[in-house]
Structures are given as structure tokens and as C-alpha cells.
Motif scaffolding. Structure first.
Motif, PDB file in Angstrom:
ATOM      1  N   ARG A 259     -34.021   8.252  16.100  1.00  0.00           N
ATOM      2  CA  ARG A 259     -35.255   8.395  15.509  1.00  0.00           C
ATOM      3  C   ARG A 259     -35.297   9.238  14.410  1.00  0.00           C
ATOM      4  O   ARG A 259     -35.905   8.801  13.235  1.00  0.00           O
ATOM      5  CB  ARG A 259     -36.429   8.769  16.384  1.00  0.00           C
ATOM      6  CG  ARG A 259     -37.627   9.074  15.897  1.00  0.00           C
ATOM      7  CD  ARG A 259     -38.718  10.005  16.906  1.00  0.00           C
ATOM      8  NE  ARG A 259     -39.936  10.268  16.292  1.00  0.00           N
ATOM      9  CZ  ARG A 259     -40.098  11.051  15.173  1.00  0.00           C
ATOM     10  NH1 ARG A 259     -39.116  11.806  14.700  1.00  0.00           N
ATOM     11  NH2 ARG A 259     -41.416  11.249  14.664  1.00  0.00           N
ATOM     12  N   VAL A 272     -36.725  -3.556  13.547  1.00  0.00           N
ATOM     13  CA  VAL A 272     -35.464  -3.391  14.159  1.00  0.00           C
ATOM     14  C   VAL A 272     -35.148  -4.090  15.422  1.00  0.00           C
ATOM     15  O   VAL A 272     -36.095  -4.195  16.135  1.00  0.00           O
ATOM     16  CB  VAL A 272     -35.304  -1.747  14.587  1.00  0.00           C
ATOM     17  CG1 VAL A 272     -33.921  -1.396  15.338  1.00  0.00           C
ATOM     18  CG2 VAL A 272     -35.469  -0.804  13.485  1.00  0.00           C
ATOM     19  N   LEU A 274     -32.865  -4.410  18.607  1.00  0.00           N
ATOM     20  CA  LEU A 274     -31.906  -3.464  19.301  1.00  0.00           C
ATOM     21  C   LEU A 274     -31.328  -4.577  20.416  1.00  0.00           C
ATOM     22  O   LEU A 274     -31.976  -4.707  21.540  1.00  0.00           O
ATOM     23  CB  LEU A 274     -32.527  -2.501  20.124  1.00  0.00           C
ATOM     24  CG  LEU A 274     -33.157  -1.355  19.179  1.00  0.00           C
ATOM     25  CD1 LEU A 274     -33.959  -0.367  19.874  1.00  0.00           C
ATOM     26  CD2 LEU A 274     -32.028  -0.792  18.556  1.00  0.00           C
ATOM     27  N   GLY A 292     -36.545   2.125  21.698  1.00  0.00           N
ATOM     28  CA  GLY A 292     -37.582   1.269  20.953  1.00  0.00           C
ATOM     29  C   GLY A 292     -38.878   1.936  20.486  1.00  0.00           C
ATOM     30  O   GLY A 292     -39.285   1.856  19.251  1.00  0.00           O
ATOM     31  N   LEU A 295     -38.265   4.537  17.896  1.00  0.00           N
ATOM     32  CA  LEU A 295     -38.428   3.899  16.418  1.00  0.00           C
ATOM     33  C   LEU A 295     -39.738   3.461  15.932  1.00  0.00           C
ATOM     34  O   LEU A 295     -39.906   3.648  14.611  1.00  0.00           O
ATOM     35  CB  LEU A 295     -37.333   2.783  16.286  1.00  0.00           C
ATOM     36  CG  LEU A 295     -36.034   2.956  16.718  1.00  0.00           C
ATOM     37  CD1 LEU A 295     -35.231   1.940  16.611  1.00  0.00           C
ATOM     38  CD2 LEU A 295     -35.210   4.235  16.020  1.00  0.00           C
ATOM     39  N   VAL A 300     -41.284   2.568  12.128  1.00  0.00           N
ATOM     40  CA  VAL A 300     -40.809   1.450  12.105  1.00  0.00           C
ATOM     41  C   VAL A 300     -41.995   0.411  12.654  1.00  0.00           C
ATOM     42  O   VAL A 300     -42.467   0.494  13.686  1.00  0.00           O
ATOM     43  CB  VAL A 300     -39.638   1.088  12.884  1.00  0.00           C
ATOM     44  CG1 VAL A 300     -39.106  -0.642  12.962  1.00  0.00           C
ATOM     45  CG2 VAL A 300     -38.300   1.662  12.189  1.00  0.00           C
ATOM     46  N   VAL A 303     -40.304  -3.266  16.512  1.00  0.00           N
ATOM     47  CA  VAL A 303     -39.050  -3.247  17.364  1.00  0.00           C
ATOM     48  C   VAL A 303     -38.745  -4.494  18.510  1.00  0.00           C
ATOM     49  O   VAL A 303     -39.877  -4.362  19.305  1.00  0.00           O
ATOM     50  CB  VAL A 303     -38.658  -1.672  18.007  1.00  0.00           C
ATOM     51  CG1 VAL A 303     -37.508  -1.681  18.613  1.00  0.00           C
ATOM     52  CG2 VAL A 303     -38.837  -0.775  16.773  1.00  0.00           C
ATOM     53  N   ALA A 305     -36.538  -4.848  21.561  1.00  0.00           N
ATOM     54  CA  ALA A 305     -35.524  -4.201  22.410  1.00  0.00           C
ATOM     55  C   ALA A 305     -35.465  -4.713  23.773  1.00  0.00           C
ATOM     56  O   ALA A 305     -36.371  -5.515  24.308  1.00  0.00           O
ATOM     57  CB  ALA A 305     -36.155  -2.762  22.717  1.00  0.00           C
TER      58      ALA A 305
END
Length: 434
Positions: A259, A272, A274, A292, A295, A300, A303, A305
Motif C-alpha cells: 500500500r 490493479v 492481483l 486488495g 490498495l 487505487v 482492484v 483480487a
């Protein structure tokens, strides 16, 4: 471009009980009902473990059209659905879906307290429609973390900077990953946008993963894709990503550290992905222990994840379809929904489609709504057209149908100036563009 209309459902703790409230819902006003958890809170970790087992065992049960594991998942999802959509909320949800026009979709945004977030809400099942909500063609299911960080704007000026992290350390604890296959999937999906100059792709791989990322973060990173192993450190109470150290051995990167690195982008990183097992999960009641969610707190906007272990074949297919749809300008929530549907159709006896979790804190999921001018060919340069020849022996009906389909895809993707018309003609089966 499809239009997404929000239907927000928030579960909140009020003393020793919970309520579920409709917020910002298309076609209905605010509603509130009592929420009764489907299980005793003390057994929630065990229930999540049961779901993980169903998903794992469903990959083995291939002989039956509907395996016992899928039936268990439906039963579990039905119980979640009945507790979430109660009273007037159930009627409001069905009314909102019924009002959708042809180009409209409903985005079901779940606001969940930390303890209940450990459950796989992606398995929500509507028994009256015999349908998992995450697979419904008119829906997208996302989680909307309740954080103090401001709501982000997803769209950015082009070109977009896509950075791919590939880490597969030498370790007895973690098996090698097929990182080349993942990279090829992404490269193929964004090939056209790279040729147009709309996406710049950078790859971080090999030893010293974190050091390489530190250097790359001095420049904008709009989309970050991470392929590595993920884990949970229950003693320290946080999720981890497994990168490569300077000597290619495993280096554990906790949620707080990752982070901290991404916060240097000051909100420039919009998405993002992941592709790391357990990267969606939090430990105990701390939402920021999830990589997740951490972030999202770093600024962000979106995300993706994983809440369980995702096998490599499903991970490759998920990546392939998600980026292909995103590259065509689809919103991120629709791109993931279509990728889920692809996994369900490709592996019909499996439940891998329920593993990805989309955390979203943005007004909409449109990434390719560029605020700058669109990159176009110079008016003095006519785009080069493609032509090719096929011998009579090499062309059969299946080949002709394939060419026709590819021509249609080119037309729909607005690539028609480069492939105007495909004609199959002549004794030699000469195929050319006109």
C-alpha cells in the motif's frame, strides 16, 4: 457503450444487530430492513473454509452435469440471497432489474462490514431465477469498501501505462508459476491498442521484484497487473504477496508495505489486477489487512483480487478475457462479469468464476473514456490494408467461416479501415481486402 446503474446495498452494525439498507438505487428510494446473518458469527471462518473446499472439489467432479459441490454452492448462495434481499428490498431489486433497457445493466454494489466480508458473496444465488447473480447477463457484482479515502475517477488521458509484475521465486513452499503464458495473454489482448499508441506496456520480472517496482513507480502506472503467489500471515494479521528477492528466493511483501508503495502514485494508478491467491482476504476484523482493500485505501480506484486459490488454467482464461473486453472499451465491472461468464462456460462443472472479487470506489467503471484527443492516423497516410492468399487445398468451409467471423470482429472493433472487405473469390480461393 453499455450504461451501468447502481443498486447499493449496505449492511451495517447497529448495537448487537445488523441492518441492510438500500442506497442510491436505480428506480427506488432508500429502504432499510433488519439483516439476520445466515450463520452464527463464530462459525463464519468455518463457512468460508467450506466454500473453499466446494470450489476446490468441483474441479475434480467432472462426470456429472451438476456436481454435489455446485449444489452446495447454490444452497449457500440462496441462504445469503434470502437474508440480503428481504421484504421491500427484494421487491425493489426485482423492480430495478425489470426497468432496465436493452443497453442498461445493474451494478450491485455491496457495502460490507469487515467480519461479514470474509464470506464469498460472489456466490449469491437467486433461486426464483435459478441464477448466480455474478453470472447474470444484466448484472455486475462489486464490493464497495467503506473507507475514508475519497472516491476516485477511473478514466485517464491516453496513452495508458500498463505495468505487469511477474514473480515466481525459487522456493519449496511455492510451486513455479507459468508466467510466460500470463504475459502472452495480456500482450495479445492489448496488441492493437499498443500498435495504435494507446497503451504502453512494461514488464517487471526476475530477481529484485520490489526494487524494480520502486524504480518504475517514478513514472505513471495506470494499470498494474500482478502475477505471483499470495498468502495470509495470521500471526501478523495481514495478507502478503510473494515476490522474488535479489537471489530469486521468496520475499514476502505485506499489505501495508505494498500500500505504501502504491500510494506514491497519488491516485494515478486506477486499476490493479492481483492474480495472487488470497489477496482479497482480510485477517480478523481489519479490512486493511487485505491486500486488495489496502490498495483501495492507497487511492487505487479498482482492484481485482482473489479470495481463494485460483488454478493456473482458470487464471490464464480470466486474464485473457478480462483484458480483451477492457481493451474494447468495456467498463471494468462488465469486463470482469464477461470474464466470469467465460470461465463458467469453459469449465461448467467448476466454480472458479466466483473466486475473483472486484473492489470498486469510482462513480463508474469506464477506463478508456479518454479526456485527451484520440490517436488517429494522419489524413495524408492511408492505413495499410491487409491481403492474403490461400490455396484451394487449404480452404474449407470452416476456414471461410473463420474469415467471415474475423471480418465481423474487425468491423465491430472499429478496425474496418484496415480490413474493409474480405472476399473469397476465384478458382484459387483468393482472399483479399478491398
Amino acid at each position: 457503450m453499455p450504461r451501468f446503474l447502481n443498486f447499493d446495498l449496505a449492511i451495517a452494525s447497529e448495537g448487537k444487530s445488523y441492518t441492510v439498507q438500500v442506497r442510491d438505487a436505480f428506480g427506488v428510494g432508500d429502504l432499510k430492513e433488519t439483516f439476520i446473518p445466515p450463520f452464527d458469527l463464530a462459525v463464519l471462518p468455518a463457512k468460508r473454509h467450506d466454500a473453499a473446499q466446494w470450489i476446490d472439489l468441483a474441479r475434480i467432479s467432472k462426470l456429472k452435469s451438476v456436481s454435489q459441490e455446485i449444489l452446495q454452492a447454490r444452497e449457500f448462495g440462496t441462504e445469503l440471497f434470502k437474508r440480503l434481499f428481504v421484504g421491500e428490498i427484494s421487491a425493489a431489486f426485482r423492480e430495478s432489474r425489470a426497468k432496465l433497457q436493452d443497453n442498461e445493466h445493474l451494478c450491485l454494489r455491496l457495502h460490507l462490514p469487515p467480519l461479514l466480508a470474509m464470506l464469498p458473496w460472489e456466490l449469491l444465488y437467486d433461486q426464483t431465477r435459478s441464477q448466480f447473480l455474478a453470472l447474470a447477463p444484466d448484472l455486475a457484482l462489486v464490493r464497495y469498501p467503506e473507507l475514508s479515502s475519497p472516491i476516485g475517477r477511473l478514466s485517464v488521458d491516453e496513452p495508458l501505462h500498463l505495468v505487469v509484475i511477474l514473480a515466481s521465486p525459487i522456493s519449496e513452499d511455492y510451486r513455479p508459476l507459468n508466467i510466460e503464458r500470463e504475459l502472452r495473454r495480456i500482450e495479445q489482448a492489448v496488441k492493437e491498442l499498443r500498435e495504435q499508441g494507446r497503451i504502453i506496456l512494461d514488464v517487471i520480472s526476475g530477481p529484485s521484484t520490489l526494487d524494480q517496482l520502486r524504480g518504475r513507480l517514478s513514472q505513471p502506472v495506470h494499470i498494474l497487473h500482478v502475477l505471483c503467489h499470495g498468502d495470509l500471515d495470521t500471526q501478523r494479521g495481514e495478507g502478503e504477496l510473494i515476490f522474488e528477492d535479489y537471489d530469486s528466493t521468496a520475499e514476502r511483501i505485506n499489505a501495508v508495505l505494498f500500500r505504501q508503495y502504491l500510494s506514491r502514485q497519488r491516485g494515478q494508478t486506477k486499476v490493479v489486477f492481483l492474480n495472487a491467491c488470497l489477496s482479497a482476504l482480510s485477517v480478523d476484523r481489519d479490512p486493511l489487512s487485505s491486500v486488495g482493500v489496502a490498495l483501495i485505501d492507497a487511492g487505487v480506484s479498482a482492484v481485482i483480487a482473489m479470495q481463494f486459490e485460483l488454478p493456473e488454467d482458470a487464471a490464464a482464461e480470466l486474464t485473457r478475457v478480462f483484458y480483451a473486453e477492457l481493451a474494447m472499451g468495456k467498463p471494468i465491472e462488465q469486463s470482469l462479469a464477461l470474464a466470469r461468464q467465460h470461465l463458467s462456460a469453459r469449465y461448467p462443472s467448476r466454480l472458479d468464476w466466483a473466486i475473483p472479487v472486484l473492489f470498486l470506489r469510482a462513480d463508474d467503471g469506464v477506463l478508456f473514456q479518454a479526456t485527451g484527443s484520440e490517436i488517429k492516423p494522419s489524413s495524408s497516410i492511408r492505413p495499410q490494408r491487409q491481403s492474403f492468399e490461400l490455396s484451394r487445398e487449404s480452404v474449407d468451409q470452416a476456414t471461410i467461416e473463420t474469415i467471415q467471423v474475423e471480418a465481423l470482429i474487425a468491423f465491430r472493433s472499429k478496425d474496418w479501415p484496415r480490413t474493409d472487405v474480405v472476399v473469397i473469390s476465384g478458382n484459387g480461393r483468393h482472399a483479399r481486402s478491398k
